[in-house]
Motif scaffolding. Structure first.
Motif, PDB file in Angstrom:
ATOM      1  N   ARG A  23       0.829  -1.215   0.000  1.00  0.00           N
ATOM      2  CA  ARG A  23       0.000   0.000   0.000  1.00  0.00           C
ATOM      3  C   ARG A  23       0.858   1.257   0.000  1.00  0.00           C
ATOM      4  O   ARG A  23       1.983   1.261   0.488  1.00  0.00           O
ATOM      5  CB  ARG A  23      -0.902   0.016   1.223  1.00  0.00           C
ATOM      6  CG  ARG A  23      -1.943  -1.067   1.196  1.00  0.00           C
ATOM      7  CD  ARG A  23      -2.903  -0.876   2.334  1.00  0.00           C
ATOM      8  NE  ARG A  23      -3.974  -1.860   2.264  1.00  0.00           N
ATOM      9  CZ  ARG A  23      -4.664  -2.237   3.307  1.00  0.00           C
ATOM     10  NH1 ARG A  23      -4.414  -1.727   4.496  1.00  0.00           N
ATOM     11  NH2 ARG A  23      -5.625  -3.123   3.180  1.00  0.00           N
ATOM     12  N   PRO A  24       0.285   2.360  -0.502  1.00  0.00           N
ATOM     13  CA  PRO A  24       0.996   3.636  -0.478  1.00  0.00           C
ATOM     14  C   PRO A  24       1.020   4.236   0.935  1.00  0.00           C
ATOM     15  O   PRO A  24      -0.002   4.229   1.620  1.00  0.00           O
ATOM     16  CB  PRO A  24       0.214   4.520  -1.443  1.00  0.00           C
ATOM     17  CG  PRO A  24      -1.095   3.859  -1.670  1.00  0.00           C
ATOM     18  CD  PRO A  24      -0.970   2.436  -1.244  1.00  0.00           C
ATOM     19  N   VAL A  25       2.204   4.701   1.343  1.00  0.00           N
ATOM     20  CA  VAL A  25       2.390   5.254   2.682  1.00  0.00           C
ATOM     21  C   VAL A  25       3.270   6.502   2.644  1.00  0.00           C
ATOM     22  O   VAL A  25       3.957   6.775   1.662  1.00  0.00           O
ATOM     23  CB  VAL A  25       3.051   4.222   3.637  1.00  0.00           C
ATOM     24  CG1 VAL A  25       2.177   3.007   3.832  1.00  0.00           C
ATOM     25  CG2 VAL A  25       4.437   3.824   3.151  1.00  0.00           C
ATOM     26  N   SER A  26       3.225   7.228   3.760  1.00  0.00           N
ATOM     27  CA  SER A  26       4.189   8.290   4.056  1.00  0.00           C
ATOM     28  C   SER A  26       4.894   7.869   5.329  1.00  0.00           C
ATOM     29  O   SER A  26       4.237   7.491   6.304  1.00  0.00           O
ATOM     30  CB  SER A  26       3.502   9.630   4.297  1.00  0.00           C
ATOM     31  OG  SER A  26       2.924  10.123   3.134  1.00  0.00           O
ATOM     32  N   ILE A  27       6.224   7.937   5.317  1.00  0.00           N
ATOM     33  CA  ILE A  27       6.992   7.578   6.503  1.00  0.00           C
ATOM     34  C   ILE A  27       8.059   8.637   6.744  1.00  0.00           C
ATOM     35  O   ILE A  27       8.701   9.101   5.801  1.00  0.00           O
ATOM     36  CB  ILE A  27       7.596   6.160   6.387  1.00  0.00           C
ATOM     37  CG1 ILE A  27       8.196   5.716   7.725  1.00  0.00           C
ATOM     38  CG2 ILE A  27       8.591   6.065   5.241  1.00  0.00           C
ATOM     39  CD1 ILE A  27       8.443   4.224   7.823  1.00  0.00           C
ATOM     40  N   MET A  28       8.205   9.037   7.988  1.00  0.00           N
ATOM     41  CA  MET A  28       9.143  10.097   8.337  1.00  0.00           C
ATOM     42  C   MET A  28      10.192   9.556   9.300  1.00  0.00           C
ATOM     43  O   MET A  28       9.901   8.692  10.124  1.00  0.00           O
ATOM     44  CB  MET A  28       8.388  11.257   8.996  1.00  0.00           C
ATOM     45  CG  MET A  28       9.271  12.435   9.337  1.00  0.00           C
ATOM     46  SD  MET A  28       8.362  13.747  10.188  1.00  0.00           S
ATOM     47  CE  MET A  28       7.314  14.332   8.888  1.00  0.00           C
ATOM     48  N   GLY A  29      11.392  10.083   9.178  1.00  0.00           N
ATOM     49  CA  GLY A  29      12.449   9.691  10.096  1.00  0.00           C
ATOM     50  C   GLY A  29      13.730  10.446   9.828  1.00  0.00           C
ATOM     51  O   GLY A  29      13.790  11.329   8.971  1.00  0.00           O
ATOM     52  N   THR A  30      14.745  10.065  10.556  1.00  0.00           N
ATOM     53  CA  THR A  30      16.061  10.685  10.454  1.00  0.00           C
ATOM     54  C   THR A  30      16.976   9.778   9.636  1.00  0.00           C
ATOM     55  O   THR A  30      17.063   8.574   9.911  1.00  0.00           O
ATOM     56  CB  THR A  30      16.656  10.897  11.861  1.00  0.00           C
ATOM     57  OG1 THR A  30      15.730  11.664  12.637  1.00  0.00           O
ATOM     58  CG2 THR A  30      17.982  11.629  11.782  1.00  0.00           C
ATOM     59  N   VAL A  31      17.644  10.341   8.659  1.00  0.00           N
ATOM     60  CA  VAL A  31      18.552   9.568   7.813  1.00  0.00           C
ATOM     61  C   VAL A  31      19.767   9.152   8.632  1.00  0.00           C
ATOM     62  O   VAL A  31      20.452   9.989   9.219  1.00  0.00           O
ATOM     63  CB  VAL A  31      18.986  10.379   6.572  1.00  0.00           C
ATOM     64  CG1 VAL A  31      20.046   9.635   5.772  1.00  0.00           C
ATOM     65  CG2 VAL A  31      17.780  10.694   5.697  1.00  0.00           C
TER      66      VAL A  31
END
Length: 116
Positions: A23-31
């Motif tokens: 499914r299509p998602v948005s995910i956020m985090g620190t590289v």
């Protein structure tokens, strides 16, 4: 004229990826690390899990700090992405990752009639 279709995406953290396979998602985090191939990064998500994000094309700029990726879940710790948004330090200095993670966790705990 070519029509552009926007698919609904759900915001996820690392722990929610397995429930959204394909499914299509948005995910956020620190590289944490950009791989030498320039196509993938290791991302520390807001719930402190490490996820590999693979782009369809190499990055055009070095990535660091807080980044949001839009893509499709490929595995419990893998996202295939075609878009990313790198946030400037002046945004990230005041961004509450813990609060954001709590909101994402809540969004994933309730059913959404618009996303099957």
């Amino acid at each position: 004229m070519e029509e552009h279709v926007i698919e609904p995406r759900v915001r996820v953290n690392g722990g929610a990826l397995a429930r959204h396979m394909g499914r299509p998602v948005s995910i956020m985090g620190t590289v944490l690390n950009t791989h030498p191939n320039g196509i993938s990064v290791e991302l520390k998500t807001t719930d402190n899990q490490v996820v590999t994000v693979r782009m369809q094309e190499p990055f055009q700029e070095p990535l660091s700090g807080l980044v949001e990726f839009h893509g499709t879940v490929q595995g419990k710790n893998t996202v295939s992405s075609d878009f990313y948004l790198s946030f400037p330090p002046e945004f990230t200095n005041n961004f509450d990752l813990e609060q954001y993670n709590e909101a994402v966790t809540l969004l994933n705990a309730i059913s959404n009639p618009w996303i099957s």
